[in-house]
Design a protein around this motif. Structure first.
Motif, PDB file in Angstrom:
ATOM      1  N   VAL A 123      31.256  47.319  35.768  1.00 24.43           N
ATOM      2  CA  VAL A 123      32.405  47.896  34.867  1.00 24.43           C
ATOM      3  C   VAL A 123      31.988  47.479  33.492  1.00 24.43           C
ATOM      4  O   VAL A 123      31.751  46.163  33.306  1.00 24.43           O
ATOM      5  N   SER A 124      32.099  48.578  32.839  1.00 22.50           N
ATOM      6  CA  SER A 124      31.600  48.123  31.018  1.00 22.50           C
ATOM      7  C   SER A 124      33.118  48.061  30.623  1.00 22.50           C
ATOM      8  O   SER A 124      33.808  48.844  30.290  1.00 22.50           O
ATOM      9  N   ILE A 207      40.245  45.637  41.994  1.00 21.04           N
ATOM     10  CA  ILE A 207      39.871  45.367  40.509  1.00 21.04           C
ATOM     11  C   ILE A 207      39.743  44.139  39.849  1.00 21.04           C
ATOM     12  O   ILE A 207      38.803  44.384  38.940  1.00 21.04           O
ATOM     13  N   VAL A 208      40.201  43.029  40.253  1.00 23.77           N
ATOM     14  CA  VAL A 208      40.007  41.747  39.686  1.00 23.77           C
ATOM     15  C   VAL A 208      38.230  41.529  40.066  1.00 23.77           C
ATOM     16  O   VAL A 208      37.621  41.000  39.134  1.00 23.77           O
ATOM     17  N   LEU A 209      37.843  42.049  41.344  1.00 23.28           N
ATOM     18  CA  LEU A 209      36.585  41.676  41.615  1.00 23.28           C
ATOM     19  C   LEU A 209      35.721  42.512  40.619  1.00 23.28           C
ATOM     20  O   LEU A 209      34.847  41.872  39.994  1.00 23.28           O
ATOM     21  N   ALA A 210      36.018  43.757  40.578  1.00 25.79           N
ATOM     22  CA  ALA A 210      35.159  44.835  39.659  1.00 25.79           C
ATOM     23  C   ALA A 210      35.034  44.451  38.178  1.00 25.79           C
ATOM     24  O   ALA A 210      34.541  44.408  37.286  1.00 25.79           O
ATOM     25  N   MET A 211      36.204  43.427  37.825  1.00 27.32           N
ATOM     26  CA  MET A 211      36.397  42.955  36.399  1.00 27.32           C
ATOM     27  C   MET A 211      35.178  41.647  36.254  1.00 27.32           C
ATOM     28  O   MET A 211      34.924  41.499  34.999  1.00 27.32           O
ATOM     29  N   VAL A 212      35.122  41.067  37.263  1.00 29.06           N
ATOM     30  CA  VAL A 212      34.280  39.856  36.730  1.00 29.06           C
ATOM     31  C   VAL A 212      33.011  39.946  37.586  1.00 29.06           C
ATOM     32  O   VAL A 212      32.042  39.189  37.128  1.00 29.06           O
ATOM     33  N   GLN A 213      32.492  40.987  38.201  1.00 24.94           N
ATOM     34  CA  GLN A 213      30.967  41.084  38.763  1.00 24.94           C
ATOM     35  C   GLN A 213      30.701  42.290  39.421  1.00 24.94           C
ATOM     36  O   GLN A 213      31.557  43.148  39.503  1.00 24.94           O
ATOM     37  N   SER A 214      29.146  42.474  39.418  1.00 26.25           N
ATOM     38  CA  SER A 214      28.940  43.766  39.958  1.00 26.25           C
ATOM     39  C   SER A 214      28.885  43.744  41.540  1.00 26.25           C
ATOM     40  O   SER A 214      29.310  42.838  42.237  1.00 26.25           O
ATOM     41  N   PHE A 215      29.182  44.863  42.193  1.00 26.61           N
ATOM     42  CA  PHE A 215      29.482  45.185  43.461  1.00 26.61           C
ATOM     43  C   PHE A 215      28.877  46.581  43.974  1.00 26.61           C
ATOM     44  O   PHE A 215      28.574  47.406  43.194  1.00 26.61           O
ATOM     45  N   ASN A 216      28.683  46.580  45.273  1.00 26.28           N
ATOM     46  CA  ASN A 216      28.353  47.836  45.755  1.00 26.28           C
ATOM     47  C   ASN A 216      28.898  48.113  46.884  1.00 26.28           C
ATOM     48  O   ASN A 216      29.721  47.231  47.637  1.00 26.28           O
TER      49      ASN A 216
END
Length: 292
Positions: A123-124, A207-216
């Motif tokens: 997330v940018s 959301i908090v996961l997406a804010m702090v690191q990449s994921f798939n």
């Protein structure tokens, strides 16, 4: 090894622990109150993270303003899942419930892969991508915001459960569903709302996961294991103990990485979990039964 390195790792652990608390609270609430083992928890986390990514990266919307819409979508999705699946499994055994939610997990993962493919997403966050420095300590704003919001939300949940009439009803439901019904609590409606809130918290975790690191979409099993680790260490249904357990896991993960290779970090964490279960019977609260 310098003091600055240790201090930086400790701060990183605190911030990471806040994020872990956010990942686990939905699982803890549903399991603690409703005795439903939601194996689809991590798939919902990733799905919400992808939805958040779509709003922020795809549509260019504000990363902070998009938190509430994703959480609301998670709540509505929880209402649908409770009416379609969970409420029919109240009297069923554990394996039946696990199979039902494992099926939901597979469906969510498949839908996520069809829509977003298996590519890793980042997330940018725009203005949240900055890093602030406190002396020799560097703190990413996104991680600070994610952990800070999680702390506020979990503390608010704790006071809601312990200081309000509805919270007392939820605690009564957790202790004995039949007795709660006998004293006039609408257990079906309350269960549906608790389940939906638990799913909303899973969306918040995404959301908090997406804010702090990449994921798939295919790495959700990792986060399911991490959420279980925090829930078991913290005990069932307690927001504050879940938060403390998240901090412990985060600090241990970052501090252990200073002394030994990272691949052994998981071994240390699960060793701590085993010791906690043996010594304190049920997590850091040492409770013999659910104490919401």
């Amino acid at each position: 090894m310098s003091f600055d390195l240790i201090a930086q790792s400790f701060v990183n652990g605190i911030l990471l622990g806040g994020v872990y608390g956010g990942l686990a609270i939905g699982l803890s609430l549903i399991l603690g109150v409703l005795r439903v083992l939601n194996l689809a928890h991590s798939a919902i986390i990733i799905f919400a993270g992808l939805l958040y990514w779509e709003f922020v990266n795809g549509l260019g919307l504000d990363p902070l303003l998009m938190i509430a819409p994703v959480v609301v979508i998670g709540y509505l999705f929880g209402l649908v899942i409770h009416r379609g699946i969970a409420q029919h499994l109240v009297k069923d055994s554990g394996p039946t419930v696990m199979l039902a939610f494992f099926g939901l997990l597979v469906i969510l993962e498949s839908v996520a892969v069809m829509i977003w493919t298996t590519d890793t997403r980042t997330v940018s966050l725009g203005y949240l991508s900055e890093v602030v420095n406190f002396g020799s300590i560097s703190v990413p704003i996104a991680r600070l915001v994610g952990a800070g919001i999680t702390v506020v939300v979990l503390v608010a949940l704790h006071f809601f459960l312990t200081r309000t009439l509805t919270g007392s009803a939820i605690r009564g439901l957790a202790q004995n569903r039949d007795v709660a019904a006998m004293v006039g609590i609408d257990v079906t409606t309350l269960s549906r709302r608790v389940f939906a809130v638990g799913i909303a918290f899973a969306a918040f975790g995404g959301i908090v996961l997406a804010m702090v690191q990449s994921f798939n979409p295919q790495e959700h099993y990792r986060w399911l294991a991490w959420a279980f680790l925090v829930v078991i260490l913290g005990g069932l249904g307690s927001a504050l103990r879940t938060l403390v357990a998240g901090f412990i896991v985060g600090i241990v993960e970052t501090m252990v990485g200073i002394f030994i290779p990272f691949q052994y970090t998981y071994l240390v964490l699960y060793g701590i979990l085993a010791v906690a279960l043996l010594v304190r019977s049920e997590g850091i609260g040492g409770a013999k039964q659910r104490t919401i």
